[in-house]
Motif scaffolding. Structure first.
Motif, PDB file in Angstrom:
ATOM      1  N   SER A   1      -6.044  -4.784   2.614  1.00  0.00           N
ATOM      2  CA  SER A   1      -6.646  -5.459   3.757  1.00  0.00           C
ATOM      3  C   SER A   1      -6.017  -4.966   5.055  1.00  0.00           C
ATOM      4  O   SER A   1      -4.942  -4.372   5.049  1.00  0.00           O
ATOM      5  N   ALA A   2      -6.687  -5.246   6.146  1.00  0.00           N
ATOM      6  CA  ALA A   2      -6.145  -4.872   7.454  1.00  0.00           C
ATOM      7  C   ALA A   2      -4.828  -5.588   7.708  1.00  0.00           C
ATOM      8  O   ALA A   2      -3.876  -4.996   8.215  1.00  0.00           O
ATOM      9  N   ALA A   3      -4.754  -6.861   7.341  1.00  0.00           N
ATOM     10  CA  ALA A   3      -3.515  -7.617   7.523  1.00  0.00           C
ATOM     11  C   ALA A   3      -2.408  -7.015   6.664  1.00  0.00           C
ATOM     12  O   ALA A   3      -1.261  -6.923   7.090  1.00  0.00           O
ATOM     13  N   GLY A   4      -2.774  -6.574   5.471  1.00  0.00           N
ATOM     14  CA  GLY A   4      -1.801  -5.949   4.594  1.00  0.00           C
ATOM     15  C   GLY A   4      -1.290  -4.636   5.160  1.00  0.00           C
ATOM     16  O   GLY A   4      -0.105  -4.321   5.057  1.00  0.00           O
TER      17      GLY A   4
ATOM     18  N   ALA B   1       8.324  -9.568  17.466  1.00  0.00           N
ATOM     19  CA  ALA B   1       7.800 -10.941  17.511  1.00  0.00           C
ATOM     20  C   ALA B   1       6.278 -10.950  17.485  1.00  0.00           C
ATOM     21  O   ALA B   1       5.662 -11.720  16.740  1.00  0.00           O
ATOM     22  N   LYS B   2       5.664 -10.090  18.278  1.00  0.00           N
ATOM     23  CA  LYS B   2       4.199 -10.029  18.323  1.00  0.00           C
ATOM     24  C   LYS B   2       3.632  -9.612  16.968  1.00  0.00           C
ATOM     25  O   LYS B   2       2.617 -10.139  16.522  1.00  0.00           O
ATOM     26  N   ALA B   3       4.300  -8.675  16.318  1.00  0.00           N
ATOM     27  CA  ALA B   3       3.825  -8.191  15.025  1.00  0.00           C
ATOM     28  C   ALA B   3       4.010  -9.221  13.915  1.00  0.00           C
ATOM     29  O   ALA B   3       3.246  -9.247  12.955  1.00  0.00           O
ATOM     30  N   ILE B   4       4.998 -10.080  14.035  1.00  0.00           N
ATOM     31  CA  ILE B   4       5.280 -11.088  13.016  1.00  0.00           C
ATOM     32  C   ILE B   4       4.281 -12.239  13.060  1.00  0.00           C
ATOM     33  O   ILE B   4       4.030 -12.887  12.044  1.00  0.00           O
TER      34      ILE B   4
ATOM     35  N   GLY C   1       0.807 -16.406  10.115  1.00  0.00           N
ATOM     36  CA  GLY C   1      -0.462 -17.112   9.963  1.00  0.00           C
ATOM     37  C   GLY C   1      -1.090 -16.884   8.598  1.00  0.00           C
ATOM     38  O   GLY C   1      -1.629 -17.807   7.984  1.00  0.00           O
ATOM     39  N   VAL C   2      -0.981 -15.666   8.094  1.00  0.00           N
ATOM     40  CA  VAL C   2      -1.576 -15.326   6.805  1.00  0.00           C
ATOM     41  C   VAL C   2      -0.810 -15.977   5.652  1.00  0.00           C
ATOM     42  O   VAL C   2      -1.409 -16.540   4.740  1.00  0.00           O
ATOM     43  N   HIS C   3       0.510 -15.902   5.695  1.00  0.00           N
ATOM     44  CA  HIS C   3       1.332 -16.391   4.582  1.00  0.00           C
ATOM     45  C   HIS C   3       1.733 -17.851   4.733  1.00  0.00           C
ATOM     46  O   HIS C   3       2.243 -18.440   3.792  1.00  0.00           O
ATOM     47  N   GLY C   4       1.533 -18.421   5.912  1.00  0.00           N
ATOM     48  CA  GLY C   4       1.744 -19.848   6.099  1.00  0.00           C
ATOM     49  C   GLY C   4       3.151 -20.310   6.386  1.00  0.00           C
ATOM     50  O   GLY C   4       3.343 -21.470   6.703  1.00  0.00           O
ATOM     51  N   SER C   5       4.137 -19.441   6.286  1.00  0.00           N
ATOM     52  CA  SER C   5       5.489 -19.889   6.621  1.00  0.00           C
ATOM     53  C   SER C   5       6.355 -18.713   7.046  1.00  0.00           C
ATOM     54  O   SER C   5       6.148 -17.575   6.612  1.00  0.00           O
TER      55      SER C   5
ATOM     56  N   LYS D   1       8.340 -17.235   3.978  1.00  0.00           N
ATOM     57  CA  LYS D   1       7.628 -16.264   3.134  1.00  0.00           C
ATOM     58  C   LYS D   1       7.580 -14.899   3.808  1.00  0.00           C
ATOM     59  O   LYS D   1       7.760 -13.868   3.151  1.00  0.00           O
ATOM     60  N   VAL D   2       7.335 -14.893   5.119  1.00  0.00           N
ATOM     61  CA  VAL D   2       7.291 -13.620   5.846  1.00  0.00           C
ATOM     62  C   VAL D   2       8.673 -12.968   5.842  1.00  0.00           C
ATOM     63  O   VAL D   2       8.798 -11.760   5.636  1.00  0.00           O
ATOM     64  N   ALA D   3       9.704 -13.769   6.049  1.00  0.00           N
ATOM     65  CA  ALA D   3      11.066 -13.239   6.045  1.00  0.00           C
ATOM     66  C   ALA D   3      11.362 -12.554   4.711  1.00  0.00           C
ATOM     67  O   ALA D   3      11.914 -11.448   4.681  1.00  0.00           O
ATOM     68  N   LYS D   4      10.989 -13.204   3.636  1.00  0.00           N
ATOM     69  CA  LYS D   4      11.230 -12.631   2.301  1.00  0.00           C
ATOM     70  C   LYS D   4      10.480 -11.312   2.142  1.00  0.00           C
ATOM     71  O   LYS D   4      11.028 -10.340   1.622  1.00  0.00           O
ATOM     72  N   ARG D   5       9.222 -11.274   2.593  1.00  0.00           N
ATOM     73  CA  ARG D   5       8.413 -10.055   2.473  1.00  0.00           C
ATOM     74  C   ARG D   5       8.995  -8.918   3.318  1.00  0.00           C
ATOM     75  O   ARG D   5       8.885  -7.752   2.965  1.00  0.00           O
TER      76      ARG D   5
END
Length: 113
Positions: A15-18, A39-42, A47-51, A54-58
């Protein structure tokens, strides 16, 4: 460099988000990306992962790191300009970004003295 190894995660590239997330992960770990750009990229992956966790882990970062970057986006436009110009350092700007907007200018003044 004669050879460059590239690993493609087919699920992430679906996906584009991916693709954005993949680029963000690669750039954060390879080059010095300005904190405001981080910050802008995060924002979108949160929004996609909800927290933020979760983003930090990824991203292979701590939740605090993600939170600090996102706090920069809460700065007033004037203070964002000062961060980009190097007139306000990132570390105090992160703390100031957590304050209500009407208190930010005064807090920035005490930091710059």
């Amino acid at each position: 460099m004669a050879e460059l190894q590239i690993d493609v995660n087919e699920d992430l590239a679906a996906s584009a988000a991916g693709m954005l997330e993949g680029a963000l992960i690669a750039n954060i770990h390879r080059v010095e990306v300005p904190p405001l750009d981080q910050a802008k990229a995060i924002q979108e992956p949160v929004g996609v992962h909800g927290s933020q966790g979760k983003v930090a882990k990824r991203l292979g970062k701590t939740a605090a790191w993600v939170s600090q970057r996102l706090a920069l986006l809460e700065l007033t436009p004037e203070l964002l300009d000062k961060v980009e110009a190097g007139e306000l350092m990132v570390e105090p700007a992160r703390r100031i970004g957590r304050l209500p907007k009407e208190q930010q200018a005064a807090a920035a003044e005490t930091v710059s003295r």
